[in-house]
Design an enzyme around this catalytic site. Sequence first.
Site, PDB file in Angstrom:
ATOM      1  N   HIS A  69       0.827  -1.211   0.000  1.00  0.00           N
ATOM      2  CA  HIS A  69       0.000   0.000   0.000  1.00  0.00           C
ATOM      3  C   HIS A  69       0.863   1.263   0.000  1.00  0.00           C
ATOM      4  O   HIS A  69       0.696   2.146  -0.853  1.00  0.00           O
ATOM      5  CB  HIS A  69      -0.925  -0.005   1.224  1.00  0.00           C
ATOM      6  CG  HIS A  69      -1.725   1.249   1.389  1.00  0.00           C
ATOM      7  ND1 HIS A  69      -3.030   1.369   0.977  1.00  0.00           N
ATOM      8  CD2 HIS A  69      -1.406   2.464   1.927  1.00  0.00           C
ATOM      9  CE1 HIS A  69      -3.470   2.582   1.240  1.00  0.00           C
ATOM     10  NE2 HIS A  69      -2.498   3.273   1.831  1.00  0.00           N
ATOM     11  N   GLU A  70       1.770   1.353   0.956  1.00  0.00           N
ATOM     12  CA  GLU A  70       2.581   2.561   1.062  1.00  0.00           C
ATOM     13  C   GLU A  70       3.478   2.738  -0.152  1.00  0.00           C
ATOM     14  O   GLU A  70       3.774   3.865  -0.572  1.00  0.00           O
ATOM     15  CB  GLU A  70       3.402   2.541   2.351  1.00  0.00           C
ATOM     16  CG  GLU A  70       2.576   2.588   3.622  1.00  0.00           C
ATOM     17  CD  GLU A  70       1.657   3.799   3.709  1.00  0.00           C
ATOM     18  OE1 GLU A  70       1.990   4.847   3.103  1.00  0.00           O
ATOM     19  OE2 GLU A  70       0.609   3.693   4.358  1.00  0.00           O
ATOM     20  N   HIS A 103       1.862   4.789  -2.817  1.00  0.00           N
ATOM     21  CA  HIS A 103       2.077   6.233  -2.664  1.00  0.00           C
ATOM     22  C   HIS A 103       3.441   6.624  -3.228  1.00  0.00           C
ATOM     23  O   HIS A 103       3.584   7.658  -3.900  1.00  0.00           O
ATOM     24  CB  HIS A 103       2.031   6.616  -1.183  1.00  0.00           C
ATOM     25  CG  HIS A 103       0.670   6.637  -0.570  1.00  0.00           C
ATOM     26  ND1 HIS A 103      -0.373   7.373  -1.069  1.00  0.00           N
ATOM     27  CD2 HIS A 103       0.180   5.994   0.536  1.00  0.00           C
ATOM     28  CE1 HIS A 103      -1.442   7.206  -0.300  1.00  0.00           C
ATOM     29  NE2 HIS A 103      -1.132   6.370   0.670  1.00  0.00           N
ATOM     30  N   HIS A 119       3.403   6.794  -6.948  1.00  0.00           N
ATOM     31  CA  HIS A 119       2.700   8.004  -7.376  1.00  0.00           C
ATOM     32  C   HIS A 119       3.659   9.194  -7.358  1.00  0.00           C
ATOM     33  O   HIS A 119       3.705   9.997  -8.303  1.00  0.00           O
ATOM     34  CB  HIS A 119       1.507   8.250  -6.450  1.00  0.00           C
ATOM     35  CG  HIS A 119       0.505   9.226  -6.964  1.00  0.00           C
ATOM     36  ND1 HIS A 119      -0.549   9.688  -6.202  1.00  0.00           N
ATOM     37  CD2 HIS A 119       0.376   9.843  -8.161  1.00  0.00           C
ATOM     38  CE1 HIS A 119      -1.279  10.527  -6.906  1.00  0.00           C
ATOM     39  NE2 HIS A 119      -0.731  10.648  -8.095  1.00  0.00           N
TER      40      HIS A 119
END
Length: 676
Positions: free
Chosen positions: A467-468, A471, A474
């Site tokens: 998940h992290e 980020h 991105h």
Amino acid sequence: MQNPFFEPSSLPYQLPPFADVRDEHYRPAFDAGFAQQLEEIAAITAQPGTPTFDDTIAPLEASGAILGRVGHVFFALSSSDTTPFLDELEAEIAPRWAAHSDAIELDPALYARIAHLHEHPDASWTPEQSWVVEQWHLRMTLAGAALDEASTTRLKALNQRLATLTTTFDQQLQADTNDLAVVVDTAEELDGLSAGDIASAAQAAADRGLDDKHLITLPLFSGHPWLSQLTNRALRQRVMEASLARGTRGNAHDNRAVILEIVALRAERAALLGFPTHAHVVTADATAKTPEAVDAMLSRLAPAAARNAQAEAADLQALVDEAGEDYALASWDWAFWTERLRTARYDVDTQALKPYFPAERVLQDGVFAAATQIYGVTFAERDDLHGYHPDVRVFEVHDADGSEVGLYLLDLYTRDSKRGGAWMNPLISQNRLLDQPTVVMNNLNVPKPPAGSPTLLTFDETNTLFHEFGHALHGLFAIVGYPSVAGTNVPRDFVEFPSQVNEMWMLWPGIVEQYARHVETGEPIPADVLERIRATETFDQGHATSEYLAAALLDQAWHTLAPGESVDDVAAFERAALERVGLLLDTVPTRYSSGYFQHVFSGGYSAAYYSYIWSEVLDADTVQWFQEHGATRESGQRFRERLLGVGGSKDPLEAYRDFRGRDADLAPLLTRRGLE
């Protein structure tokens, strides 16, 4: 004094020179940074003639170089590796930073220039330039730039006080979390934990000087991952009750008075800005647009989630009774019996899977390898580059053609100097205006094993790392012209979408088999186990969705209070808010109770904790698209170019439509969470 913040770093990718930074460098850098940027703004507003993009927006975007360098490093360390000095300085800097931001965003001369540009767009502007003008105008309008002098004076005072209060909340929460870590006298009390977890608890105790003890440190959310394993019910209760008590114990770290003042001042500020509530201010520049739209979605999901949670509780109670235990299911029992029900129903014990998730293999052959397969990027560790702590690792990222993408820093382990939770920070964000590269970092809070022992991740910790890293991707992939729209600078209710999408690769066929290998034998996780794991997708989703929605709706309740609407009792308000939406469930505590709801009282998610499930609508719809098109470079390139790569340089929902060909459909989310 040679101050490392006064000039760009000479290290590769302008990586901050952490080894050169001393405590005495921060204040002079903040002083110089504040002064420099105000001088730059004054030069913009002194320009004669009709404003243009090049004499207003471009220099505004380029301003504040020193402040940017010191701010990124300081706030990264105050979260990841704080000290008493940094805590004290943050309490001093937070209101000064708020005052400085107000000096810029409430500057009437600057607002007049930007308003002129907004009202008289130039046909020669690029779409990104038009979007940047629009965003600056919205940002300053919502900040209060159009207010009269008296209102502006009061607004500045509110902002500075709120900056102090949110810093106080964070520091008190961290102190209380450390104080409430559960001390265990004997290893026998930890029955059910793996040898590695017991060793980690012993190491945590030793780090605090507690000889021959074990220490269970608390994560940010309610409860603890070890509740699913501990056979000692009394210890499970101690852990849960310690977790739920944070910030509300009547001691020096009690956050209740802080919460009430924060909520009241946010409501007053909203009224000054012409909005009914703080939630209306927050959603005005979000994709949701209004708190009514948020409430409509959350209220649609809550009844089904609560019904599912109650049905799950009945199943668990039946299991307790069958085992001959004479007690009613409590919140500290949920995870423990859920794992046994999962094992009985699906023959899946997620804790027994830990040997299949050695952290290094998860990182290299899972997280990194998936990014290579989907996006073509590769990762090479740079042992010659260093972070702010010995545990921080630095990786250089290259594109498929060998070109440079940026640096990725990983800080995996928990420590008393790090706040709870997991997150991504940009240290430097790519933009063409300043010709800057990209440096991003991920923080997790995985217990550190004794030296020489492998780090084994839980199923949830593995998911968190994926998940992290979403980020991080991105931030790494965004290619933009201007700093204000760089990286993850997108609306709060969109920012979680790329990270949620990246979770799909954790169990994706062809990826999971490469990294999920037994730490001792190297054998891949058995195919039948994977099938059973995938079959559990909606298992326990009533509980998971209810605890999340309870927190999201609690956040909305606090931030839809009208100005002057007083609250005397934090606990009573919380109970009433949850009862009103049908989520006051004794066995399912809200994921974050008010006293430790760091996201909304100090973490930037006020009136926006709904963002996770709002973004998950896009996520579930995107997963469906990848399932139809495959985990190919062609599919990944489309997602990278049309969505991740634009950063915040265009309307995010327009970017989504460009990628997907339509607006997102809610149905995949309902199916995923068993809420049809």
